[in-house]
Design an enzyme around this catalytic site. Structure first.
Site, PDB file in Angstrom:
ATOM      1  N   LYS A  55     -81.015 116.303  53.992  1.00 50.84           N
ATOM      2  CA  LYS A  55     -81.282 116.966  52.710  1.00 50.84           C
ATOM      3  C   LYS A  55     -81.603 118.430  52.968  1.00 50.84           C
ATOM      4  O   LYS A  55     -82.324 118.757  53.921  1.00 50.84           O
ATOM      5  CB  LYS A  55     -82.466 116.268  52.015  1.00 50.84           C
ATOM      6  CG  LYS A  55     -82.740 116.775  50.592  1.00 50.84           C
ATOM      7  CD  LYS A  55     -83.888 116.006  49.945  1.00 50.84           C
ATOM      8  CE  LYS A  55     -84.081 116.418  48.478  1.00 50.84           C
ATOM      9  NZ  LYS A  55     -85.177 115.680  47.813  1.00 50.84           N
ATOM     10  N   SER A 113     -84.125 113.682  43.108  1.00 52.43           N
ATOM     11  CA  SER A 113     -83.529 114.926  43.539  1.00 52.43           C
ATOM     12  C   SER A 113     -82.652 114.791  44.791  1.00 52.43           C
ATOM     13  O   SER A 113     -81.856 115.679  45.062  1.00 52.43           O
ATOM     14  CB  SER A 113     -84.623 115.954  43.807  1.00 52.43           C
ATOM     15  OG  SER A 113     -85.364 115.595  44.970  1.00 52.43           O
ATOM     16  N   SER A 144     -87.719 110.634  44.053  1.00 57.06           N
ATOM     17  CA  SER A 144     -86.494 111.345  44.452  1.00 57.06           C
ATOM     18  C   SER A 144     -85.693 110.708  45.578  1.00 57.06           C
ATOM     19  O   SER A 144     -84.597 111.163  45.882  1.00 57.06           O
ATOM     20  CB  SER A 144     -86.833 112.781  44.860  1.00 57.06           C
ATOM     21  OG  SER A 144     -87.046 113.573  43.725  1.00 57.06           O
TER      22      SER A 144
END
Lengths: 95, 491
Positions: free
Chosen positions: B78, B159, B183
């Site tokens: 990420k 997210s 998330s």
């Protein structure tokens, strides 16, 4: 509690975020919606409840107050948008 | 030849160790798949050269019989994790061109254990969002397609949307994500994969771009529960550079997967039956309860009375911490700078242009609830309610070992849907936020499909630092559910 345009404009100034006038109106509406939704917390009786400071309850560790890292200005300044010698450069703040 | 992309992390690990495949061919297979599926917009940055160098080094170790725990396994990261010398954006315009001179603790541990980096994954800006539509680099698309939605492009959740979509579409063997209020777990549910948020303090936050420091936790997104256990062992562990990192060893989570939950007490909280919950989510939850009961677990009805206050509590605490954490983006030391007449003008213009709409909203809410005169009414009140939410869980865990709930209140929606109303978007995290506020470990396991043919997950929540029980229960749920459907838009 409802925010007006002037208050939102002031918060934006405090947060140093430039908000154009045409966006301000929308933002006032959105922030007020969020704040009025948040206000349901007033229903909760929190008398005598201590604010939560840590979820795990682990004590924060202490270490000796000494320099543990540093001494590499080139690495520190590598991503600087603007620099002069070993300093970050910004618009003049003192006349 | 084996279909390389069909191997999960555990199977690839074994095939590498047995010399059946090489890391280089596995890595090349993923790099090829990433290029072929670039329309999904999962990756912000790909690092093929670095990946091949890391793969070659792993192959050498494997040939010598010195295999490291994750040797040669290609992962996606990420873009919230700082990676040395590689663009790290947090999905934001304000970090334009930022190449950290250091490596986050979590990623450095993955490389220490031999993993290969494929690239940096798209995400909601500063991890603020539930649909991955808030990225400066454009929305991420899920590889899944609804049976009745025509050809609508669906969100992967957020997210960690790039992280979830990439695992589901087989553009990485596994990925890292971060979870502040859901998330990792909500995108896991939307994409039909496993998403694990460990206990707060289990993984070091050092070198992860901060959003809400009392809530942020790193965790893995994977195809299977076993893969999540393997990943977490490498990601976890004490780090003196994060003062909230727990001084506990990272256990062998894989060893917890005994497949046996006989006698385990599973709590079912009545407050999670929220108004307007789709019948298919209720039905899925009931099926999950049956699966655990059939496996020998004892089902216990429990109450978590403050559940409904978790979201508003979160939307005070997280923005407050974000407004403080994001104060550092000022155009002086790194990233975007928009020139101004004065220093203040430069700050305001840089932040005005550099932050997207959702980030601005949260920073302003945060600044407001922390401002003089409102601090007690909002921030302290929220921290008191948070204490009550945590107390609810503490009491429940007096009579149960784990808690089973739905992960999200719906299946995936189309890109652009729910964009007009921030609060509607926030409701995606209604089932994941309470355990975040209490710091508890929680996992989402894919269990079934919605009527539209989209994945739905169930969540298991455990006691503080008891990931082992969460993994054990999740492994049993995974086996019982037997979820094996692949997305139409995947490889």
């Amino acid at each position: 509690m409802s925010l007006d345009k002037a208050t939102v404009s002031n918060i934006a100034h405090l947060a140093r975020i430039k908000v154009d006038d045409d966006q301000l109106e929308t933002m006032v509406g959105e922030l007020n919606n969020i704040l009025s939704w948040i206000e349901q917390l007033n229903e909760v009786d929190t008398e005598g409840v201590a604010p939560l400071a840590s979820v795990t309850g682990h004590p924060l560790p202490l270490r000796a107050d000494g320099i543990a890292d540093g001494g590499y200005p080139e690495r520190v300044l590598l991503n600087a948008p603007d620099r002069v010698a070993d300093f970050y450069s910004v618009p003049k703040v003192v006349e | 030849m084996t279909d390389l992309l069909s191997l999960d992390l555990a199977a690839a690990r074994d095939a590498l160790r047995d010399g059946k495949i090489s890391s280089l061919e596995l890595t090349d297979a993923y790099l090829g798949a990433m290029e072929a599926a670039s329309d999904l917009n999962c990756y912000i940055t790909t690092t093929p050269d670095k990946a091949r160098v890391m793969a070659a080094a792993a192959d050498q170790r494997l040939a010598q019989g010195d295999a490291l725990p994750l040797d040669g396994l290609p992962l996606g990261i990420k873009d919230l994790f700082c990676t040395e010398g590689i663009l790290t954006t947090a999905g934001s315009h304000i970090l334009d061109g930022f190449a950290p001179t250091y490596e986050s603790t979590v990623t450095s541990q993955l490389w220490r254990d031999g993993a290969v980096m494929l690239g940096k994954l798209n995400m909601d800006e500063f991890a603020m969002g539930s649909a991955n539509v808030n990225s400066y680099y454009g929305p991420v698309e899920s590889p899944w397609k609804s049976r009745d939605g025509g050809n609508a492009r669906l969100v992967p959740g957020g997210s960690s949307g790039g992280s979830a979509s990439a695992v589901s579409a087989r553009l990485a063997l596994a990925t890292t994500g971060t979870d502040t209020g859901g998330s990792i777990r909500q995108p896991g549910s939307f994409c039909g994969i496993v998403g694990m948020k460990p206990t707060y303090g289990r993984c070091s936050r050092w070198g992860i771009v901060a959003f809400s420091s009392s809530l942020d936790q790193a965790g893995p997104l994977t195809r299977t529960v076993r893969d999540a256990a393997i990943m977490l062992r490498s990601m976890a562990g004490h780090d003196p550079k994060d003062s909230t990192s727990a001084n506990l060893p990272a256990p062998d989570f894989e060893a917890a997967l005994t497949g046996d939950v006989r006698g385990m007490r599973i709590g079912v909280p009545k407050e999670y039956r929220i108004d307007g919950m789709p019948a298919e989510i209720e039905a899925l939850w009931a099926r999950g309860i049956e699966m655990m009961r059939d496996a020998g677990a004892e089902i216990v009805d429990i109450s978590l009375p403050h559940t409904k206050y978790a979201l508003p509590t979160y939307y005070i605490i997280a923005p407050a911490e974000a407004s403080s954490n994001l104060a550092r983006y000022d155009g002086v030391r790194y990233g975007l700078r928009v020139e101004g007449e004065t220093l203040d003008d430069m700050y305001a213009k840089t932040r005005g242009e550099g932050f997207g709409a959702e980030v601005k909203r949260r920073v302003l809410i945060g600044a407001y609830v922390l401002s003089a005169g409102y601090y007690d009414a909002y921030y302290l009140k929220a921290q008191r309610v948070r204490a009550l939410i945590k107390r609810d869980f503490d009491e429940a865990f007096g009579s149960v070992d784990a808690i089973l709930t739905p992960t999200a209140p719906s299946d995936a929606f189309a890109i652009g849907e729910n964009d007009d109303d921030p609060i509607k978007m926030y409701l995606n995290d209604v089932f994941t936020v309470p355990s975040s506020l209490a710091g508890l470990p929680a996992i989402s396991v894919p269990v079934g499909l919605s009527g539209r043919g989209l994945p739905l997950g169930l969540q298991l929540i455990g006691k503080l630092f008891d990931e082992a029980t969460v993994f054990r229960a999740a492994g049993v749920l995974e086996t019982a559910a037997g979820f094996s459907v692949r997305p139409a838009g995947g490889q």
